[in-house]
Scaffold this motif. Structure first.
Motif, PDB file in Angstrom:
ATOM      1  N   ALA A  75      34.824  -0.443   8.738  1.00 29.04           N
ATOM      2  CA  ALA A  75      35.496  -0.853   9.976  1.00 29.04           C
ATOM      3  C   ALA A  75      34.828  -0.085  11.111  1.00 29.04           C
ATOM      4  CB  ALA A  75      36.993  -0.548   9.901  1.00 29.04           C
ATOM      5  N   PRO A  76      35.041  -0.522  12.372  1.00 32.14           N
ATOM      6  CA  PRO A  76      34.496   0.253  13.489  1.00 32.14           C
ATOM      7  C   PRO A  76      34.921   1.726  13.388  1.00 32.14           C
ATOM      8  CG  PRO A  76      35.320  -1.830  14.277  1.00 32.14           C
ATOM      9  CD  PRO A  76      35.712  -1.756  12.838  1.00 32.14           C
ATOM     10  N   ALA A  77      33.938   2.608  13.618  1.00 35.68           N
ATOM     11  CA  ALA A  77      34.131   4.036  13.359  1.00 35.68           C
ATOM     12  C   ALA A  77      34.058   4.829  14.662  1.00 35.68           C
ATOM     13  CB  ALA A  77      33.088   4.535  12.373  1.00 35.68           C
TER      14      ALA A  77
ATOM     15  N   PRO B 213      25.943   4.723  15.384  1.00 33.35           N
ATOM     16  CA  PRO B 213      25.982   3.709  14.316  1.00 33.35           C
ATOM     17  C   PRO B 213      27.413   3.527  13.794  1.00 33.35           C
ATOM     18  CG  PRO B 213      24.122   5.190  13.988  1.00 33.35           C
ATOM     19  CD  PRO B 213      24.944   5.773  15.096  1.00 33.35           C
ATOM     20  N   GLY B 214      27.881   2.300  13.796  1.00 36.96           N
ATOM     21  CA  GLY B 214      29.227   2.010  13.309  1.00 36.96           C
ATOM     22  C   GLY B 214      30.280   1.989  14.400  1.00 36.96           C
ATOM     23  N   GLN B 215      29.962   2.429  15.609  1.00 37.84           N
ATOM     24  CA  GLN B 215      30.956   2.398  16.685  1.00 37.84           C
ATOM     25  C   GLN B 215      31.178   0.994  17.237  1.00 37.84           C
ATOM     26  OE1 GLN B 215      29.790   5.687  19.483  1.00 37.84           O
ATOM     27  NE2 GLN B 215      31.991   5.945  19.751  1.00 37.84           N
ATOM     28  N   ALA B 216      30.237   0.125  17.009  1.00 35.75           N
ATOM     29  CA  ALA B 216      30.352  -1.272  17.443  1.00 35.75           C
ATOM     30  C   ALA B 216      30.547  -1.367  18.956  1.00 35.75           C
ATOM     31  CB  ALA B 216      31.509  -1.974  16.717  1.00 35.75           C
ATOM     32  N   LEU B 217      29.831  -0.501  19.685  1.00 33.33           N
ATOM     33  CA  LEU B 217      29.848  -0.502  21.151  1.00 33.33           C
ATOM     34  C   LEU B 217      31.244  -0.257  21.725  1.00 33.33           C
ATOM     35  CD1 LEU B 217      27.372  -3.436  21.936  1.00 33.33           C
ATOM     36  CD2 LEU B 217      26.898  -0.988  21.792  1.00 33.33           C
ATOM     37  N   ARG B 218      32.088   0.394  20.939  1.00 36.78           N
ATOM     38  CA  ARG B 218      33.403   0.773  21.433  1.00 36.78           C
ATOM     39  C   ARG B 218      33.378   2.282  21.722  1.00 36.78           C
ATOM     40  NH1 ARG B 218      37.506  -2.248  17.128  1.00 36.78           N
ATOM     41  NH2 ARG B 218      36.771  -4.393  17.487  1.00 36.78           N
ATOM     42  N   PRO B 219      33.462   2.692  22.992  1.00 35.10           N
ATOM     43  CA  PRO B 219      33.375   4.125  23.311  1.00 35.10           C
ATOM     44  C   PRO B 219      34.685   4.855  23.001  1.00 35.10           C
ATOM     45  CG  PRO B 219      33.709   2.879  25.314  1.00 35.10           C
ATOM     46  CD  PRO B 219      33.570   1.852  24.203  1.00 35.10           C
ATOM     47  N   GLU B 220      35.068   4.812  21.716  1.00 32.23           N
ATOM     48  CA  GLU B 220      36.325   5.415  21.301  1.00 32.23           C
ATOM     49  C   GLU B 220      36.069   6.748  20.612  1.00 32.23           C
ATOM     50  OE1 GLU B 220      39.246   1.551  20.596  1.00 32.23           O
ATOM     51  OE2 GLU B 220      38.316   2.521  18.862  1.00 32.23           O
ATOM     52  N   LEU B 221      36.934   7.717  20.912  1.00 36.22           N
ATOM     53  CA  LEU B 221      36.872   9.033  20.301  1.00 36.22           C
ATOM     54  C   LEU B 221      38.268   9.403  19.831  1.00 36.22           C
ATOM     55  CD1 LEU B 221      35.130   9.124  23.260  1.00 36.22           C
ATOM     56  CD2 LEU B 221      34.301  11.190  22.184  1.00 36.22           C
TER      57      LEU B 221
ATOM     58  N   PHE C 169      40.932   7.727  22.092  1.00 42.39           N
ATOM     59  CA  PHE C 169      40.658   7.834  23.523  1.00 42.39           C
ATOM     60  C   PHE C 169      39.430   7.007  23.827  1.00 42.39           C
ATOM     61  CE2 PHE C 169      38.020  10.004  26.766  1.00 42.39           C
ATOM     62  CZ  PHE C 169      38.857   9.895  27.855  1.00 42.39           C
ATOM     63  N   GLU C 170      39.544   6.101  24.789  1.00 46.55           N
ATOM     64  CA  GLU C 170      38.405   5.281  25.200  1.00 46.55           C
ATOM     65  C   GLU C 170      37.790   5.889  26.454  1.00 46.55           C
ATOM     66  OE1 GLU C 170      37.259   0.714  26.589  1.00 46.55           O
ATOM     67  OE2 GLU C 170      39.159   1.119  25.550  1.00 46.55           O
ATOM     68  N   CYS C 171      36.542   6.318  26.352  1.00 44.50           N
ATOM     69  CA  CYS C 171      35.847   6.969  27.458  1.00 44.50           C
ATOM     70  C   CYS C 171      35.313   5.925  28.428  1.00 44.50           C
ATOM     71  CB  CYS C 171      34.702   7.832  26.912  1.00 44.50           C
ATOM     72  SG  CYS C 171      33.646   8.546  28.200  1.00 44.50           S
ATOM     73  N   HIS C 172      35.654   6.075  29.697  1.00 42.33           N
ATOM     74  CA  HIS C 172      35.070   5.250  30.757  1.00 42.33           C
ATOM     75  C   HIS C 172      33.835   6.001  31.262  1.00 42.33           C
ATOM     76  CE1 HIS C 172      39.405   3.602  31.540  1.00 42.33           C
ATOM     77  NE2 HIS C 172      38.891   3.186  30.389  1.00 42.33           N
ATOM     78  N   PHE C 173      32.720   5.711  30.630  1.00 39.52           N
ATOM     79  CA  PHE C 173      31.510   6.511  30.878  1.00 39.52           C
ATOM     80  C   PHE C 173      31.090   6.405  32.344  1.00 39.52           C
ATOM     81  CE2 PHE C 173      26.926   7.321  30.893  1.00 39.52           C
ATOM     82  CZ  PHE C 173      26.884   8.519  30.202  1.00 39.52           C
TER      83      PHE C 173
ATOM     84  N   ALA D  79      28.275   9.017  21.697  1.00 38.53           N
ATOM     85  CA  ALA D  79      29.662   8.730  21.335  1.00 38.53           C
ATOM     86  C   ALA D  79      30.444   8.248  22.549  1.00 38.53           C
ATOM     87  CB  ALA D  79      30.311   9.971  20.735  1.00 38.53           C
ATOM     88  N   ALA D  80      30.216   8.869  23.720  1.00 39.68           N
ATOM     89  CA  ALA D  80      30.935   8.484  24.930  1.00 39.68           C
ATOM     90  C   ALA D  80      30.533   7.099  25.415  1.00 39.68           C
ATOM     91  CB  ALA D  80      30.692   9.517  26.029  1.00 39.68           C
ATOM     92  N   ARG D  81      29.372   6.625  24.985  1.00 36.57           N
ATOM     93  CA  ARG D  81      28.909   5.286  25.384  1.00 36.57           C
ATOM     94  C   ARG D  81      29.162   4.239  24.303  1.00 36.57           C
ATOM     95  NH1 ARG D  81      22.848   5.880  26.566  1.00 36.57           N
ATOM     96  NH2 ARG D  81      23.082   3.869  27.605  1.00 36.57           N
ATOM     97  N   GLY D  82      29.711   4.662  23.176  1.00 41.70           N
ATOM     98  CA  GLY D  82      29.990   3.725  22.080  1.00 41.70           C
ATOM     99  C   GLY D  82      28.757   3.269  21.334  1.00 41.70           C
ATOM    100  N   LYS D  83      27.711   4.112  21.286  1.00 39.95           N
ATOM    101  CA  LYS D  83      26.436   3.682  20.713  1.00 39.95           C
ATOM    102  C   LYS D  83      26.074   4.394  19.417  1.00 39.95           C
ATOM    103  CE  LYS D  83      24.207   1.804  24.783  1.00 39.95           C
ATOM    104  NZ  LYS D  83      22.918   1.642  25.490  1.00 39.95           N
TER     105      LYS D  83
END
Length: 330
Positions: free
Chosen positions: A33-35, A105-113, A177-181, A99-103
């Motif tokens: 799943a998205p990581a 591997p496995g983050q699926a472009l979701r900047p989640e922490l 937490f979703e980072c607004h980069f 990580a803050a940009r959602g990039k």
């Protein structure tokens, strides 16, 4: 450099502390799943990944604590930074920006922490009083940073990288937490890390000392070369062509050398010439023989009135007029 963290350099294996294929830089984790990225103290990350592990494997790191942590976090679909060989703060910063940009591997472009340790629980004094973790980086903990210190740095950086970074300190543990980069925040942070801008509150750099005055050299036995172009008929000084005045000795030194010495005492050329001529009017006067202008006369001392109790003497009476001569005889 630090600015390279903003480039597309995120597709890498950040789990090389693992076992099997993940131990190779070419390996990649297999998430189901998205990581999101997970941050916190090492022990907290280990416990959080264990609680979230959906693989049912319960580790499988082959006896290594680091490899076991990698297996548990991959099984929990969480991106943790686990690079042992070649790790440094620049690599850590690069992972954090990815990580803050959602990039990752496995983050699926979701900047989640997600934070296994709440940022709001951080205590600055703790960074100096205790060092939690399994060994410090590069040497003994008395003189080297521990993984606990790294988490402090990560939270500080995220508060600048994310436009909503102020929300970090009110997050409950485990909440995503979703980072607004912020590109501007990234540039400002890079400038501070590389010393291109002054951090707020830091003292201003000291002002450079003023350059020393150029030395005065005496070519030959007359005036220094720096005065040759400045000397004309100035004050009580004669022109330089009157070499008899400049070379004339006045008390063991020439008139020109005395003028140069006065200039070294921060006197203007006119004042230096005038002082020399006043001190040695016979030797260092003007070329045409005119002596320097004399100083103004001193004021007369004040007179005091003499008081006496005796009455003033009377003025003498004028003598009587002379009798006319007798007439001549007839």
């Amino acid at each position: 450099g630090v600015r390279a963290a903003g480039a597309d350099s995120c597709d890498a294996n950040w789990f090389t502390a693992g076992s099997g294929d993940l131990a190779s830089p070419a390996g990649r984790p297999s998430f189901s799943a998205p990581a999101p990225a997970v941050l916190g103290y090492d022990a907290s990350i280990f416990d959080f990944c264990t609680q979230q592990d959906v693989s049912g494997g319960g580790g499988g790191g082959g006896g290594s604590w680091q490899a076991d942590l990698v297996a548990r976090c991959v099984g929990a679909n969480l991106n943790a930074l686990r690079v042992l060989r070649g790790w440094n703060m620049c690599l850590n910063f690069r992972w954090l920006v990815c990580a803050a940009r959602g990039k990752l591997p496995g983050q699926a472009l979701r900047p989640e922490l997600v934070f296994a340790t709440r940022p709001g629980d951080l205590q600055v004094l703790r960074a100096y009083q205790r060092r939690e973790g399994r060994g410090c980086i590069g040497g003994p903990c008395e003189s080297h940073y521990s993984p606990e210190h790294i988490f402090f740095a990560e939270v500080c950086a995220l508060s600048a990288l994310c436009a909503n970074g102020g929300e970090l300190f009110s997050l409950p543990a485990g909440q995503r937490f979703e980072c607004h980069f912020s590109a501007g925040g990234f540039e400002a942070l890079v400038d501070q890390l590389t010393g291109r801008t002054k951090v707020a509150g830091s003292p201003p750099p000291p002002s450079p000392p003023p350059p020393p005055p150029p030395p005065l050299r005496l070519p030959g036995r007359f005036l220094p070369g720096s005065l040759r172009d400045r000397v004309g008929t100035v004050g009580a000084c004669s022109v330089l062509s009157c070499s008899g005045v400049w070379a004339r000795l006045a008390g063991g030194a020439s008139c020109g050398q005395r003028v140069a010495a006065a200039v070294r005492e921060q006197l203007s050329l006119a004042d230096a010439c005038d002082r020399t001529a006043r001190l040695f009017p016979t030797e260092c006067g003007r070329c045409d023989g005119a002596p320097p202008s004399p100083p103004p006369p001193a004021p007369p001392p004040p007179t005091r009135a003499v008081h006496s109790s005796r009455p003033p003497l009377p003025l003498p009476s004028p003598p009587p007029p002379a009798s006319p001569p007798p007439p001549p005889p007839p």
